[in-house]
Motif scaffolding. Structure first.
Motif, PDB file in Angstrom:
ATOM      1  N   SER A  95     -26.805 -11.055  14.179  1.00 33.91           N
ATOM      2  CA  SER A  95     -27.471  -9.859  13.661  1.00 33.91           C
ATOM      3  C   SER A  95     -28.036 -10.136  12.274  1.00 33.91           C
ATOM      4  O   SER A  95     -27.424 -10.856  11.487  1.00 33.91           O
ATOM      5  CB  SER A  95     -26.486  -8.699  13.565  1.00 33.91           C
ATOM      6  N   CYS A  96     -29.177  -9.534  11.998  1.00 32.25           N
ATOM      7  CA  CYS A  96     -29.725  -9.651  10.652  1.00 32.25           C
ATOM      8  C   CYS A  96     -29.379  -8.406   9.843  1.00 32.25           C
ATOM      9  O   CYS A  96     -29.132  -7.332  10.395  1.00 32.25           O
ATOM     10  CB  CYS A  96     -31.225  -9.902  10.678  1.00 32.25           C
ATOM     11  N   HIS A  97     -29.377  -8.583   8.544  1.00 31.73           N
ATOM     12  CA  HIS A  97     -28.917  -7.543   7.623  1.00 31.73           C
ATOM     13  C   HIS A  97     -29.826  -7.498   6.405  1.00 31.73           C
ATOM     14  O   HIS A  97     -30.116  -8.553   5.808  1.00 31.73           O
ATOM     15  CB  HIS A  97     -27.480  -7.864   7.191  1.00 31.73           C
ATOM     16  N   LEU A  98     -30.272  -6.318   6.059  1.00 28.68           N
ATOM     17  CA  LEU A  98     -31.051  -6.115   4.837  1.00 28.68           C
ATOM     18  C   LEU A  98     -30.100  -5.535   3.802  1.00 28.68           C
ATOM     19  O   LEU A  98     -29.548  -4.437   3.988  1.00 28.68           O
ATOM     20  CB  LEU A  98     -32.220  -5.172   5.100  1.00 28.68           C
ATOM     21  N   ASP A  99     -29.934  -6.257   2.727  1.00 26.44           N
ATOM     22  CA  ASP A  99     -28.878  -5.972   1.758  1.00 26.44           C
ATOM     23  C   ASP A  99     -29.386  -5.094   0.618  1.00 26.44           C
ATOM     24  O   ASP A  99     -29.606  -5.565  -0.499  1.00 26.44           O
ATOM     25  CB  ASP A  99     -28.312  -7.279   1.211  1.00 26.44           C
ATOM     26  N   ARG A 100     -29.572  -3.826   0.907  1.00 27.65           N
ATOM     27  CA  ARG A 100     -29.937  -2.878  -0.137  1.00 27.65           C
ATOM     28  C   ARG A 100     -28.678  -2.182  -0.614  1.00 27.65           C
ATOM     29  O   ARG A 100     -27.902  -1.676   0.214  1.00 27.65           O
ATOM     30  CB  ARG A 100     -30.941  -1.850   0.390  1.00 27.65           C
ATOM     31  N   PRO A 101     -28.463  -2.085  -1.900  1.00 28.06           N
ATOM     32  CA  PRO A 101     -27.232  -1.453  -2.415  1.00 28.06           C
ATOM     33  C   PRO A 101     -27.135   0.003  -2.002  1.00 28.06           C
ATOM     34  O   PRO A 101     -28.140   0.697  -1.797  1.00 28.06           O
ATOM     35  CB  PRO A 101     -27.378  -1.592  -3.930  1.00 28.06           C
ATOM     36  N   ARG A 102     -25.907   0.491  -1.927  1.00 24.18           N
ATOM     37  CA  ARG A 102     -25.672   1.870  -1.514  1.00 24.18           C
ATOM     38  C   ARG A 102     -26.336   2.858  -2.453  1.00 24.18           C
ATOM     39  O   ARG A 102     -26.891   3.869  -2.010  1.00 24.18           O
ATOM     40  CB  ARG A 102     -24.172   2.148  -1.445  1.00 24.18           C
ATOM     41  N   TRP A 103     -26.328   2.535  -3.754  1.00 24.58           N
ATOM     42  CA  TRP A 103     -26.880   3.476  -4.731  1.00 24.58           C
ATOM     43  C   TRP A 103     -28.396   3.578  -4.668  1.00 24.58           C
ATOM     44  O   TRP A 103     -29.000   4.476  -5.255  1.00 24.58           O
ATOM     45  CB  TRP A 103     -26.426   3.111  -6.153  1.00 24.58           C
ATOM     46  N   LEU A 104     -29.008   2.636  -3.902  1.00 24.04           N
ATOM     47  CA  LEU A 104     -30.455   2.697  -3.677  1.00 24.04           C
ATOM     48  C   LEU A 104     -30.794   3.195  -2.284  1.00 24.04           C
ATOM     49  O   LEU A 104     -31.972   3.228  -1.922  1.00 24.04           O
ATOM     50  CB  LEU A 104     -31.083   1.318  -3.898  1.00 24.04           C
ATOM     51  N   GLY A 105     -29.796   3.558  -1.517  1.00 25.77           N
ATOM     52  CA  GLY A 105     -30.065   4.099  -0.202  1.00 25.77           C
ATOM     53  C   GLY A 105     -29.321   3.421   0.932  1.00 25.77           C
ATOM     54  O   GLY A 105     -29.349   3.893   2.067  1.00 25.77           O
ATOM     55  N   GLY A 106     -28.679   2.302   0.626  1.00 29.03           N
ATOM     56  CA  GLY A 106     -27.866   1.669   1.654  1.00 29.03           C
ATOM     57  C   GLY A 106     -28.578   0.569   2.408  1.00 29.03           C
ATOM     58  O   GLY A 106     -29.788   0.365   2.281  1.00 29.03           O
ATOM     59  N   ASP A 107     -27.787  -0.147   3.217  1.00 28.38           N
ATOM     60  CA  ASP A 107     -28.304  -1.315   3.911  1.00 28.38           C
ATOM     61  C   ASP A 107     -28.695  -0.993   5.351  1.00 28.38           C
ATOM     62  O   ASP A 107     -28.516   0.124   5.840  1.00 28.38           O
ATOM     63  CB  ASP A 107     -27.262  -2.433   3.876  1.00 28.38           C
ATOM     64  N   TYR A 108     -29.235  -2.000   6.034  1.00 32.37           N
ATOM     65  CA  TYR A 108     -29.681  -1.866   7.418  1.00 32.37           C
ATOM     66  C   TYR A 108     -29.218  -3.058   8.233  1.00 32.37           C
ATOM     67  O   TYR A 108     -29.146  -4.184   7.719  1.00 32.37           O
ATOM     68  CB  TYR A 108     -31.209  -1.770   7.491  1.00 32.37           C
ATOM     69  N   TRP A 109     -28.963  -2.786   9.519  1.00 33.24           N
ATOM     70  CA  TRP A 109     -28.558  -3.822  10.465  1.00 33.24           C
ATOM     71  C   TRP A 109     -29.453  -3.789  11.696  1.00 33.24           C
ATOM     72  O   TRP A 109     -29.901  -2.716  12.130  1.00 33.24           O
ATOM     73  CB  TRP A 109     -27.120  -3.578  10.940  1.00 33.24           C
ATOM     74  N   GLY A 110     -29.688  -4.958  12.263  1.00 33.80           N
ATOM     75  CA  GLY A 110     -30.349  -5.030  13.546  1.00 33.80           C
ATOM     76  C   GLY A 110     -29.352  -4.873  14.672  1.00 33.80           C
ATOM     77  O   GLY A 110     -28.137  -4.827  14.445  1.00 33.80           O
ATOM     78  N   GLN A 111     -29.855  -4.802  15.895  1.00 28.61           N
ATOM     79  CA  GLN A 111     -29.007  -4.612  17.079  1.00 28.61           C
ATOM     80  C   GLN A 111     -28.320  -5.906  17.492  1.00 28.61           C
ATOM     81  O   GLN A 111     -27.281  -5.867  18.155  1.00 28.61           O
ATOM     82  CB  GLN A 111     -29.842  -4.084  18.239  1.00 28.61           C
ATOM     83  N   GLY A 112     -28.888  -7.028  17.130  1.00 25.74           N
ATOM     84  CA  GLY A 112     -28.287  -8.313  17.466  1.00 25.74           C
ATOM     85  C   GLY A 112     -28.940  -8.984  18.651  1.00 25.74           C
ATOM     86  O   GLY A 112     -29.551  -8.338  19.507  1.00 25.74           O
ATOM     87  N   THR A 113     -28.788 -10.296  18.686  1.00 26.23           N
ATOM     88  CA  THR A 113     -29.293 -11.096  19.796  1.00 26.23           C
ATOM     89  C   THR A 113     -28.205 -12.096  20.193  1.00 26.23           C
ATOM     90  O   THR A 113     -27.550 -12.683  19.329  1.00 26.23           O
ATOM     91  CB  THR A 113     -30.605 -11.806  19.436  1.00 26.23           C
ATOM     92  N   GLN A 114     -28.005 -12.266  21.488  1.00 26.54           N
ATOM     93  CA  GLN A 114     -26.923 -13.112  21.979  1.00 26.54           C
ATOM     94  C   GLN A 114     -27.334 -14.576  21.961  1.00 26.54           C
ATOM     95  O   GLN A 114     -28.416 -14.942  22.451  1.00 26.54           O
ATOM     96  CB  GLN A 114     -26.548 -12.712  23.407  1.00 26.54           C
TER      97      GLN A 114
END
Length: 119
Positions: A95-114
Motif C-alpha cells: 500500500s502507498c501512503h501520503l504522509d500529511r500531518p494530522r494538524w494539516l488534515g491527516g494522511d491518506y492510504w491506498g487500497q493496496g495491491t497484492q
C-alpha cells in the motif's frame, strides 16, 4: 480530498522483478513525503520505503535495502516502487501512503495491491 490507487502487483517467481505504481488524485501530492508499506497474512503492516516530497531523500527497511528502489514523478502525481531480486518473504499487500500531518488534515492510504512471490 486525495485518492491513491496502486497498480502493478501480481505473481512472480523468486528472483524476478515487479514495478508498483501509486497514482494520486488531487493537488497536494508534491507537497508531502510518500511511503510504501506491506502486510503479509498474520503479520503487522511494515514500512518498506519512503521518499521525501522532492524525491531527494529515501529510506528503506533493512529487509529490502539494495533490492527495492522508490521514486516519484510529481508531474504525474505518481510514486513508484521498483522491486528486484524478489523473495517469497516479500509476499504481501503493498500500500502507498501520503504522509500529511494530522494538524494539516491527516494522511491518506491506498487500497493496496497484492504481490505474491513463489519459490
Amino acid at each position: 480530498q486525495v485518492q491513491l490507487a496502486e497498480s502493478g502487483g501480481g505473481l512472480v517467481r523468486a528472483g524476478g522483478s515487479l514495478r508498483l505504481s501509486c497514482a494520486a488524485s488531487g493537488r497536494i501530492f508534491g507537497a508531502y513525503s510518500m511511503g510504501w508499506y506491506r502486510q503479509a497474512p498474520g503479520n503487522e503492516r511494515e514500512l518498506v520505503a519512503t521518499i521525501t516530497n522532492g524525491g531527494g531523500g529515501t529510506t528503506y527497511s533493512d529487509s529490502v535495502k539494495g533490492r527495492f528502489a522508490i521514486s516519484r514523478d510529481n508531474a504525474k502525481n505518481t510514486v513508484y516502487l521498483q522491486m528486484d531480486s524478489l523473495k517469497p518473504e516479500d509476499t504481501g499487500v503493498y500500500s502507498c501512503h501520503l504522509d500529511r500531518p494530522r494538524w494539516l488534515g491527516g494522511d491518506y492510504w491506498g487500497q493496496g495491491t497484492q504481490v505474491t512471490v513463489s519459490s
